[in-house]
Structure formats: C-alpha cells, structure tokens
Design a protein around this motif. Structure first.
Motif, PDB file in Angstrom:
ATOM      1  N   GLY A  40       0.067  -2.921   3.425  1.00 47.46           N
ATOM      2  CA  GLY A  40      -0.714  -3.944   2.733  1.00 47.46           C
ATOM      3  C   GLY A  40      -1.900  -3.495   1.920  1.00 47.46           C
ATOM      4  N   TYR A  41      -2.243  -2.223   1.952  1.00 43.90           N
ATOM      5  CA  TYR A  41      -3.447  -1.791   1.239  1.00 43.90           C
ATOM      6  C   TYR A  41      -3.097  -1.101  -0.077  1.00 43.90           C
ATOM      7  N   VAL A  64      -4.785  -4.049   9.098  1.00 45.36           N
ATOM      8  CA  VAL A  64      -5.545  -3.836  10.334  1.00 45.36           C
ATOM      9  C   VAL A  64      -7.040  -3.813  10.001  1.00 45.36           C
ATOM     10  N   PRO A  65      -7.624  -4.988   9.764  1.00 42.17           N
ATOM     11  CA  PRO A  65      -9.017  -5.042   9.324  1.00 42.17           C
ATOM     12  C   PRO A  65     -10.014  -4.434  10.311  1.00 42.17           C
ATOM     13  N   ASP A  66      -9.717  -4.463  11.603  1.00 41.36           N
ATOM     14  CA  ASP A  66     -10.642  -3.867  12.566  1.00 41.36           C
ATOM     15  C   ASP A  66     -10.637  -2.339  12.492  1.00 41.36           C
ATOM     16  N   ASN A  70     -13.639  -1.340   5.820  1.00 43.32           N
ATOM     17  CA  ASN A  70     -13.982  -1.244   4.392  1.00 43.32           C
ATOM     18  C   ASN A  70     -12.879  -1.808   3.506  1.00 43.32           C
ATOM     19  N   ARG A  71     -11.790  -2.243   4.114  1.00 36.66           N
ATOM     20  CA  ARG A  71     -10.688  -2.883   3.384  1.00 36.66           C
ATOM     21  C   ARG A  71     -10.543  -4.304   3.937  1.00 36.66           C
ATOM     22  N   PRO A  72     -11.337  -5.232   3.460  1.00 40.13           N
ATOM     23  CA  PRO A  72     -11.366  -6.565   4.074  1.00 40.13           C
ATOM     24  C   PRO A  72     -10.079  -7.364   3.933  1.00 40.13           C
ATOM     25  N   MET A  82      -0.191 -10.377   7.312  1.00 40.11           N
ATOM     26  CA  MET A  82      -0.187 -10.458   8.771  1.00 40.11           C
ATOM     27  C   MET A  82      -1.242  -9.458   9.248  1.00 40.11           C
ATOM     28  N   ARG A  83      -2.040  -9.865  10.183  1.00 39.18           N
ATOM     29  CA  ARG A  83      -3.096  -8.976  10.672  1.00 39.18           C
ATOM     30  C   ARG A  83      -2.734  -8.456  12.052  1.00 39.18           C
ATOM     31  N   ALA A  84      -2.864  -7.162  12.209  1.00 35.18           N
ATOM     32  CA  ALA A  84      -2.630  -6.517  13.502  1.00 35.18           C
ATOM     33  C   ALA A  84      -3.964  -5.990  14.016  1.00 35.18           C
ATOM     34  N   ALA A  85      -4.077  -5.872  15.338  1.00 32.90           N
ATOM     35  CA  ALA A  85      -5.328  -5.414  15.949  1.00 32.90           C
ATOM     36  C   ALA A  85      -5.466  -3.895  15.933  1.00 32.90           C
TER      37      ALA A  85
END
Length: 179
Positions: A40-41, A64-66, A70-72, A82-85
């Motif tokens: 996704g980046y 993986v925003p956490d 720096n990649r919000p 989809m966000r993963a931890a």
C-alpha cells in the motif's frame, strides 16, 4: 474477484525502469481480471497500484501505520485500505486474501513476504489444501530460491521463477484458471 498479492521494493520512484515494470505488472493483472493487493505504500507497491488503477482495477493496500508512522496513509491509487497492526499481520493478510503471490525485485521486506508465501504453500499439503501459486520475477530470486531450496532442503518447485512480469501474470492465469 480474485486477488493477487504483489510484493516489491519500496524505493523505486516514477522514472525508474523498475517502477515502469511495476506499473506494467498492475496493468496486466487488472486486464486479466484480477484485483491486486500490495503493502500500500510507495515504490513498486505504488507502481503496481497505479498500473491496476489505469486499467480500472481494484487495488487493496494493506498498510501498517503503527510500524510506519511517517506514512499516515496508503498511496493515492488504492481503492481500499486495510490496516494491520504488525508486519507479520500485514504479510498474512496479503497472502490470505490472494489466490496467488508475485514477488518483484526487492530487499529484506520483499524477501520476507516471498518466504512467508512460499512457506504457506509448503505447509498447505499438511491440511490437504492446494498450495497457492508463488511467482518470483527477476535475477535475484533466480539465485536465492535455488540456494534456499538446497540449503534448507525444501521444495523449490513451489516457487515459479520467471524473468518478466508478463511471464508472471501468464503463470498466475495458468495456475488459477482465470484468463
């Protein structure tokens, strides 16, 4: 719609030859009727996303925003995020939602993704599941996969080695039955 996970380096930028290869990969997959899923980046993830969107394809980014504060958000070409931890959850999600995986050239993260997809294909036999196709594009994998096959005494036939993204998409189509 069938999804293909595509792994690749985060460093290539527009204008780089490898970026153009990523765009072509995304376009070919969308033209063949697949949705794409990437990390996704930026880099090849963005290039694949751009190519798929140019062909009006569905583009899933598993971010993986956490891990990357720096990649919000994912790249601008995603149709869904989809966000993963954790990185491991991200890789698991990419492989889980897909019918096949393609590894483009990359570094340690791409190698990790390729190895996880390969390992899941390997262990599928323990549950009588059909292994999901794993395709690796380029010279670095042509050297690494045979080395790991020998050194780890594993099944290298689970990774299809190809030279181009055209061959990779053809291999996906042939092994998943989508044309």
């Amino acid at each position: 719609m069938n999804v293909v996970a595509v792994f690749g380096a985060s460093s290539p930028r527009p204008g780089d030859p490898s970026y153009a290869v990523g765009v072509r990969c995304g376009r070919l997959l969308a033209d063949a009727g697949y949705a794409v899923a990437t990390g996704g980046y930026a880099g090849l993830m963005e290039a694949v996303s751009l190519g798929a969107r140019q062909a009006r394809g569905r583009v899933i980014g598993v971010t993986v925003p956490d891990v990357f504060p720096n990649r919000p958000a994912g790249n601008e070409h995603l149709t869904e995020e989809m966000r993963a931890a954790t990185l491991l959850e991200r890789i698991h999600e990419l492989v889980e939602v897909s019918v096949a995986s393609i590894a483009l050239p990359g570094s340690l993260g791409t190698a990790t993704e390729l190895l996880v997809a390969w390992n899941l294909a390997y262990v599928a036999r323990f549950t009588n599941a059909v292994p999901k196709p794993v395709i690796a594009v380029g010279d670095q994998w042509q050297h690494l996969v045979p080395l790991l096959t020998k050194e780890l005494n594993t099944d290298g036939s689970l990774v299809t080695l190809v030279d181009t993204v055209d061959e990779a998409v053809a291999a996906v189509s042939m092994t998943t039955g989508v044309r």
